[in-house]
Structure formats: C-alpha cells, structure tokens
Design a protein around this motif. Structure first.
Motif, short mmCIF file in Angstrom:
data_model
loop_
_atom_site.label_atom_id
_atom_site.label_comp_id
_atom_site.label_asym_id
_atom_site.label_seq_id
_atom_site.Cartn_x
_atom_site.Cartn_y
_atom_site.Cartn_z
N UNK A 1 43.59 42.66 34.09
CA UNK A 1 43.63 41.25 33.76
C UNK A 1 45.06 40.88 33.40
N UNK A 2 45.96 41.06 34.36
CA UNK A 2 47.37 40.72 34.14
C UNK A 2 47.98 40.36 35.49
N UNK A 3 49.17 39.76 35.46
CA UNK A 3 49.83 39.39 36.72
C UNK A 3 50.22 40.65 37.47
N UNK A 4 49.93 40.66 38.76
CA UNK A 4 50.23 41.86 39.56
C UNK A 4 51.07 41.50 40.77
N UNK A 5 51.73 42.53 41.30
CA UNK A 5 52.41 42.40 42.59
C UNK A 5 52.09 43.62 43.43
N UNK A 6 52.17 43.46 44.74
CA UNK A 6 51.77 44.54 45.67
C UNK A 6 52.78 44.63 46.80
N UNK A 7 53.03 45.85 47.26
CA UNK A 7 53.73 46.01 48.55
C UNK A 7 53.10 47.17 49.31
N UNK A 8 53.48 47.27 50.58
CA UNK A 8 52.76 48.18 51.48
C UNK A 8 53.66 49.26 52.06
N UNK B 1 50.00 48.59 43.91
CA UNK B 1 49.75 47.34 43.18
C UNK B 1 50.00 47.63 41.71
N UNK B 2 50.69 46.74 41.03
CA UNK B 2 50.96 47.02 39.62
C UNK B 2 51.34 45.79 38.85
N UNK B 3 51.52 46.00 37.55
CA UNK B 3 51.93 44.91 36.66
C UNK B 3 53.19 44.26 37.23
N UNK C 1 49.54 50.86 37.33
CA UNK C 1 49.82 50.91 38.77
C UNK C 1 48.60 51.52 39.46
N UNK C 2 48.23 50.95 40.60
CA UNK C 2 47.10 51.48 41.36
C UNK C 2 47.56 51.70 42.79
N UNK C 3 47.25 52.89 43.33
CA UNK C 3 47.58 53.14 44.73
C UNK C 3 46.29 53.20 45.54
N UNK D 1 48.76 40.99 50.16
CA UNK D 1 49.26 41.29 48.81
C UNK D 1 48.57 40.39 47.79
N UNK D 2 48.43 39.11 48.12
CA UNK D 2 47.75 38.18 47.19
C UNK D 2 46.32 38.65 46.92
N UNK D 3 45.67 39.11 48.00
CA UNK D 3 44.27 39.56 47.85
C UNK D 3 44.21 40.78 46.92
N UNK D 4 45.08 41.74 47.12
CA UNK D 4 45.06 42.93 46.26
C UNK D 4 45.40 42.56 44.82
#
Ligand SMILES: Cc1ncc(COP(=O)(O)O)c(C=O)c1O
Length: 446
Positions: free
Chosen positions: A111-118, A297-299, A280-282, A101-104
């Motif tokens: 250019x903003x803070x993001x979070x990811x889950x799977x 992955x998204x804001x 958001x990016x899938x 998640x950190x890598x994605x």
C-alpha cells in the motif's frame, strides 16, 4: 475420451533422432526432464513430434498459468508482431511498456507508491532487485535462504541455497551473500512443535553476531513458498519476525515471486496470504504467458534512486513480451485464475489424501493453490528422502501421458504446477495416471 494418448514408446523415433542431434550439438549441461520434442500445445496438453499427447503438470516450470497458446496472448502477440518487434525501450519507447508497469504498480502487494521496470529472465530480475537494494541503502550484504532458488547467473546462483548442480564448479561466487537455514518445521532444531520459528530466529541472531553486521545488510531475499526447494512455504510467524527485524534495521525485503506469482498459490501473489508487502518484488515466468519477460517492482522512492543508465537491458520489456503480458494478466484477472488455483488444489488434495495414507513412501505433501509438492521418503518414521523413486515414477507418468516435475534439496519431491486453466476432467485424468504410477512404484519397490 481420454486426453492423453501414447502411440509410440517414449521417446518415439522422431524424438529419439533429435535427442541424438541434441547430444552432439548441445553441451551436456543443457538438461531435459522428459525425452520428447514438442510440436504443438493447447491449454494443458502437449503433443510431441511422434503424435504422443501428454497432460502437462509442469507448465514450462510454472510459466503457462494461462494455458498453452492462450487465445488472448496469441492474438496480442500476432497484432504486435505486425506493428513492430523491437526498438529497445532505451532508444525509442512504446505505450505497452508504460501500461504494463502501471498495472504491476497497481496489483503487486504494497500500500505505497511503486515503480516497475522490465528485464528478461527471473535471474536478471533478481540481480536487478539486489542492485537497487544496494544502491538505495548504500550497504552491500544480502541474506538469502538455504534450499532457495534464484537463478543461474553468477549472483543468482550465489543467492541460491543448493550447491549441486547449481553452484558447484562456478566459483568464485559473488561476495557478501549469507545464507540462513530455511525455517522448516519438520527439519529444524525445535522439531515439529511450532517452536521452529524460535529456533530459526536464534540462527538469525547468531549469524548477526558471527558473520555480518545488520548495518551492513542491504536486503533479505526470499521465496514466500520455495519452488525448486520443494514447495515449502515460509511459516507465517517466522516471516512476520523477519519483516519486523528488517524494518527495525533498515534492511529491504525482496520477495521472489517468480514461481509463486500470477495466481499460482491461490492468490495473485503469495505474499497476500501473509498480509505482508515486500519493499521490492520480482516476477517473471507466467507474467507474459510464455514469452520471456521479468519485472522489478518496488517502493517508488527506492526505485528512483538509481541514476538514468544504471539499470536497463536491450531486450527488457520487449514489445511482444509486453503485449503478451498485458493479455496474460487480463486473462488471469477476468478468468479468476487465482480462485481456480484453489479449486485445483482442492481436487488434488482429494486424490492425494488416500494415496499418502496408502503408500509408505509418500511422506508429507504440501498444497498451496495449484503449487503442489509430494515428498518421497524411505518410510514415514525415518522420513529419509528417497530420490531414487522419483525417476521410475516420472517415467511411468510420461510413458502414460503425464508430465511432472522434480524438486527439493534431495531431489525427492514430486512437484505439480499445472496450468491454472486446466479442465477438471483433464486434471483428474492426470491424477489417475499419477496414482497408477505410484501403484507400479509400490509393486516394483515392495
Ligand atoms: C523462485 C525463482 N527465482 C528465480 C528463478 C530464475 O528464473 P529464470 O530461470 O527465468 O532465470 C526461478 C526459476 O525457476 C525461480 O523459480
């Protein structure tokens, strides 16, 4: 020495026996492109159970960007499988999920803070992105595009812009999804004049007047380059207009990079070509080098809205898949596979240019890195689709050791998605088989 090797008629006897078992054991809807069963695979070559070797221009539909059985992926999975195979991240956790998640968060455009889950598949990631967009905006409607493909779950097929065979008979479809025409310079009302984006902007304005209030729209989902739709990139100008419209109206943009991501189009993500970042990016497919895994992955401020338990999945971010993904991404970066995709595209362009000039049934072709679409047409004037040519060209290809894909609304687009690690001599061998198939098609069809 040639890489492709055909030693039986296709399908060979062993594949033919399994095809008969498939017909009686599996439903007819589980389709296949090439009538062979695979025994082993290495980089860009597949070997079937009859000993035939094929050059792979399909990569499991863009899933094997790092090559079949890539050493680092195999090693990572082998090491992980000996430690543990599954705990369910929602029960007890493991570090690889966090590291991935950190890598994605670091490499997905924005250019903003993001979070990811799977989660597990492309369609599931698409569903999750829409859920998050709805929750975060408190709105329900979603705009999508004609000719797009977003998967085969009920929401995925509702978002998809093609009826047969994706949607037909599966209704009622999910509600509050509205389709816009895909802004294709060749098809649109403005004609191939560069004015197409204006014509398509008019279509958007009209939709907002006749069908749905912008204040009700949670998100717009789009593939930067249509994959199943025939390798059609969004025009730069149109996408810029769309992002501006979304920003002005509080609408979230969802980039479906499931097929275009991970180096395929010549940059790590296709959105980099536009210099735009979706909210958001899938991603899925080549994310985990062939293991089932997808990511949303998204804001950070959007992703954090949903309360614990509102998102998740038993297998999502499975330990084997996370280990494979960390190895696959590291390979994509260290081997500069996005750069390599551009080099592959340049080699293919060199081959296609004379072929397109030579054959009246090749219309337009589009090369975005190693994502290639070639239109089969009745003639270059009418540009009428000629899907009937695809079957014989594909058969000529696989009977001589090359696997290609079909795409496009009319099924008249030949699509190449080779592994980005394909050796250049193997690529050229595949292109020669393709050129011969075109010559045979020209002879057969006059
Ligand atoms: C752009 C895009 N979105 C979504 C999907 C669905 O992915 P999956 O088949 O893993 O559900 C695909 C699959 O081809 C795709 O190309």
């Amino acid at each position: 020495m040639a890489t492709a090797r055909i030693v039986t008629k296709i399908p060979g006897p062993k594949s033919a026996r399994l095809l008969a078992r498939k017909a009686s054991a599996l439903p007819a809807g589980v389709y296949h492109n090439v009538p062979v069963f695979i025994q082993s695979a290495e980089n860009a070559v597949l070997e079937d159970i009859d000993g035939n070797r094929f050059i792979d221009f399909a990569s499991g539909i863009g899933t094997i960007n790092v090559g079949h059985a890539a050493g680092p992926v195999v090693q990572a999975v082998q090491e992980q499988v000996q430690r543990f195979t599954h705990t369910c991240f929602h029960v007890t956790m493991y570090e690889d999920y966090i590291a991935l998640a950190e890598k994605l968060n670091q490499i997905v455009p924005g250019d903003f803070d993001k979070k990811t889950y799977f989660v597990n598949s492309g369609a599931e990631a698409v569903e999750n992105a829409v859920k998050i967009a709805r929750f975060a905006t408190g709105r329900s409607a979603v705009l999508a595009y004609e000719q797009s493909f977003h998967g085969r779950t009920l929401l995925g097929l509702t978002l998809t812009g093609k009826v047969k065979p994706i949607k037909k008979g599966f209704g009622p479809l999910a509600s509050e999804v509205y389709h816009l025409p895909f802004p294709d310079c060749r098809d649109c009302a403005g004609g191939p004049t560069g004015l197409c984006c204006q014509a398509e902007e008019t279509a958007l304005r009209r939709l907002l007047m006749t069908r749905v209030d912008p204040e009700q729209i949670a998100a717009i989902i789009f593939e930067p380059v249509l994959g199943e739709g025939g390798v059609r990139p969004f025009p730069d100008e149109y996408l810029r207009m769309l992002f501006k419209f979304a920003r002005e109206n509080g609408i979230l943009m969802i980039a479906d990079e499931i097929q275009t991501g991970w180096g395929r189009t010549g940059s790590l993500f296709a959105m980099e070509h536009y210099g735009l970042a979706a909210d958001l990016t899938v991603t899925a497919k080549s994310l985990a080098g062939g293991l089932p895994l997808s990511a949303v992955t998204g804001r950070a401020e959007i992703m954090d809205r949903v309360a614990p338990g509102g998102i998740g999945s038993t297998y999502g971010g499975n330990p084997l898949a996370c280990a494979a993904a960390l190895a696959a991404i590291s390979t994509i970066e260290s081997c500069k596979l996005a750069e390599r995709a551009r080099e592959i595209g340049a080699v293919v362009a060199k081959y296609l240019e004379p072929l397109a000039a030579n054959y009246p049934f090749i219309g337009d072709y589009r090369i975005r890195g190693a994502m290639i679409g070639i239109d089969l047409v009745r003639d270059k004037n009418s540009y009428a689709p000629a899907p009937e040519l695809f079957g014989s060209i594909q058969r000529q290809c696989y009977e001589n050791g090359l696997i290609i894909l079909k795409a496009g609304l009319f099924g008249n687009v030949i699509r190449f998605l080779p592994p980005l690690t394909i050796e250049f001599d193997v690529l050229e061998e595949g292109l020669k088989i393709f050129a011969q198939a075109l010559e045979n098609a020209a002879a057969a069809h006059g």
